[in-house]
Design an enzyme around this catalytic site. Sequence first.
Site, PDB file in Angstrom:
ATOM      1  N   GLY A 160       0.818  -1.208   0.000  1.00 18.65           N
ATOM      2  CA  GLY A 160       0.000   0.000   0.000  1.00 18.65           C
ATOM      3  C   GLY A 160       0.849   1.254   0.000  1.00 18.65           C
ATOM      4  N   ALA A 161       0.232   2.394   0.409  1.00 19.45           N
ATOM      5  CA  ALA A 161       0.883   3.717   0.318  1.00 19.45           C
ATOM      6  C   ALA A 161       1.422   3.893  -1.103  1.00 19.45           C
ATOM      7  CB  ALA A 161       1.984   3.857   1.369  1.00 19.45           C
ATOM      8  N   HIS A 214       2.496   4.888  -4.778  1.00 20.27           N
ATOM      9  CA  HIS A 214       2.967   6.076  -5.492  1.00 20.27           C
ATOM     10  C   HIS A 214       3.063   5.724  -6.977  1.00 20.27           C
ATOM     11  CE1 HIS A 214       6.753   3.912  -5.404  1.00 20.27           C
ATOM     12  NE2 HIS A 214       6.730   3.899  -4.074  1.00 20.27           N
ATOM     13  N   HIS A 272       4.583   2.333  -8.024  1.00 24.64           N
ATOM     14  CA  HIS A 272       3.708   1.148  -7.951  1.00 24.64           C
ATOM     15  C   HIS A 272       2.768   1.116  -9.157  1.00 24.64           C
ATOM     16  CE1 HIS A 272       4.313   1.690  -3.443  1.00 24.64           C
ATOM     17  NE2 HIS A 272       4.637   0.424  -3.618  1.00 24.64           N
ATOM     18  N   GLY A 282       9.324  -3.960  -8.562  1.00 20.84           N
ATOM     19  CA  GLY A 282      10.122  -2.797  -8.967  1.00 20.84           C
ATOM     20  C   GLY A 282      11.615  -3.068  -8.867  1.00 20.84           C
ATOM     21  N   GLU A 283      12.359  -2.529  -9.836  1.00 17.10           N
ATOM     22  CA  GLU A 283      13.823  -2.618  -9.772  1.00 17.10           C
ATOM     23  C   GLU A 283      14.368  -1.755  -8.645  1.00 17.10           C
ATOM     24  OE1 GLU A 283      15.597  -1.735 -13.520  1.00 17.10           O
ATOM     25  OE2 GLU A 283      15.058  -3.688 -14.353  1.00 17.10           O
ATOM     26  N   LYS A 284      13.554  -0.834  -8.137  1.00 14.24           N
ATOM     27  CA  LYS A 284      13.976   0.008  -7.004  1.00 14.24           C
ATOM     28  C   LYS A 284      14.458  -0.877  -5.849  1.00 14.24           C
ATOM     29  CE  LYS A 284      13.587   3.124  -3.589  1.00 14.24           C
ATOM     30  NZ  LYS A 284      13.305   2.226  -2.491  1.00 14.24           N
ATOM     31  N   ASP A 285      13.724  -1.979  -5.602  1.00  7.62           N
ATOM     32  CA  ASP A 285      14.131  -2.943  -4.572  1.00  7.62           C
ATOM     33  C   ASP A 285      14.836  -4.090  -5.282  1.00  7.62           C
ATOM     34  OD1 ASP A 285      12.864  -1.628  -2.267  1.00  7.62           O
ATOM     35  OD2 ASP A 285      11.039  -1.984  -3.392  1.00  7.62           O
TER      36      ASP A 285
HETATM   37  O1  PAF Z   1       8.205  -4.312  -1.952  1.00  5.65           O
HETATM   38  C1  PAF Z   1       7.269  -4.427  -1.138  1.00  5.65           C
HETATM   39  O2  PAF Z   1       6.400  -3.547  -1.042  1.00  5.65           O
HETATM   40  C2  PAF Z   1       7.198  -5.654  -0.229  1.00  5.65           C
HETATM   41  O3  PAF Z   1       8.469  -6.054   0.170  1.00  5.65           O
HETATM   42  C3  PAF Z   1       6.416  -6.828  -0.867  1.00  5.65           C
HETATM   43  C4  PAF Z   1       7.103  -7.352  -2.114  1.00  5.65           C
HETATM   44  C5  PAF Z   1       5.008  -6.367  -1.207  1.00  5.65           C
HETATM   45  C6  PAF Z   1       6.326  -7.979   0.132  1.00  5.65           C
HETATM   46  O4  PAF Z   1       5.667  -7.602   1.296  1.00  5.65           O
END
Ligand code: PAF
Length: 290
Positions: A35-36, A38, A41, A151-154
């Site tokens: 959630g939250a 932006h 996402h 996302g590639e951000k993570d």
């Molecule tokens: O990237 C995220 O927002 C979280 O780590 C995920 C992949 C939804 C798992 O809780």
Amino acid sequence: MNNRPHLVRTLDELRLRLSNHRRSGKTIGFVATMGALHDGHISLVKLATDRADITIASIFVNPAQFAPGEDLDTYPRTEDADIAKLAAAGCDIVYLPSVEEMYPVGSLTRVRVDAMSDLLDGIYRPHFFYGVATVVARLFIHVSPDIAVFGEKDYQQLQIIRRMVRDLGMGIEVLGGETYRDRDGLAQSSRNLYLTEDQRPRANVISAALHRAAIRIVAGVAVSEVLEEARARIIAAGFDKLDYVSAVDPATLEDLAGGPVPMGYEGRILAAAWLGKTRLIDNMGFVRAG
Ligand code: PAF
């Protein structure tokens, strides 16, 4: 504005709804979120809608990926606004499971991707990728998507999920969505909401430092020299703590050797640093053409 997506809160209801789509031969695209939401996402949701017939997004703030003392209780929860954004992006189903739905009382099963989870962010947040792999594996079992977008951000999370899918033969195509950035280069993140007015103007220094580091590595400068300069730049900008700036191999996430990278090599530079109580992460890919 698209139709409002179906809101589904239980696994039984989800399976029923998805089985109807599957019977009619539809492909399922999935975006997991906490959630939250932006624009970053939403760009992942749009990628899923482009690639699959039915798009489902989950919103679940996963307790298993927060250590005691981290921001589980204060993590921004903006369900109504999130649903409106997902509707506008063309999402068909929003899955909003409870903690009990995701972790039935007495569950003992956890998923852990060894080695890759203990590097980089894993050093500073040892619980984190264990919690992420566990919840994403559970969500994949609930949704059973054909494709999933992260996302590639993570970037470390993305590579760990790819590895889990490969190792467990899950048969899901995992796509990486490009990092969405503010105009000054700051990678979008739900936690950017925590930055104060005083901190925000400095926050883009990480992306600027990584950008310059990528250019220098591609130009053939020794990796150790490039990383040293990037670290010095972030510290000089007034960050309160630097966890790491590392150049790694994308498949293993292991550090590269200190010299120049070979011609044709494709790698990734990642960083994590603190501005006050806010921990920012970012990364950039590079290819040394030749
Ligand atoms: O990237 C995220 O927002 C979280 O780590 C995920 C992949 C939804 C798992 O809780």
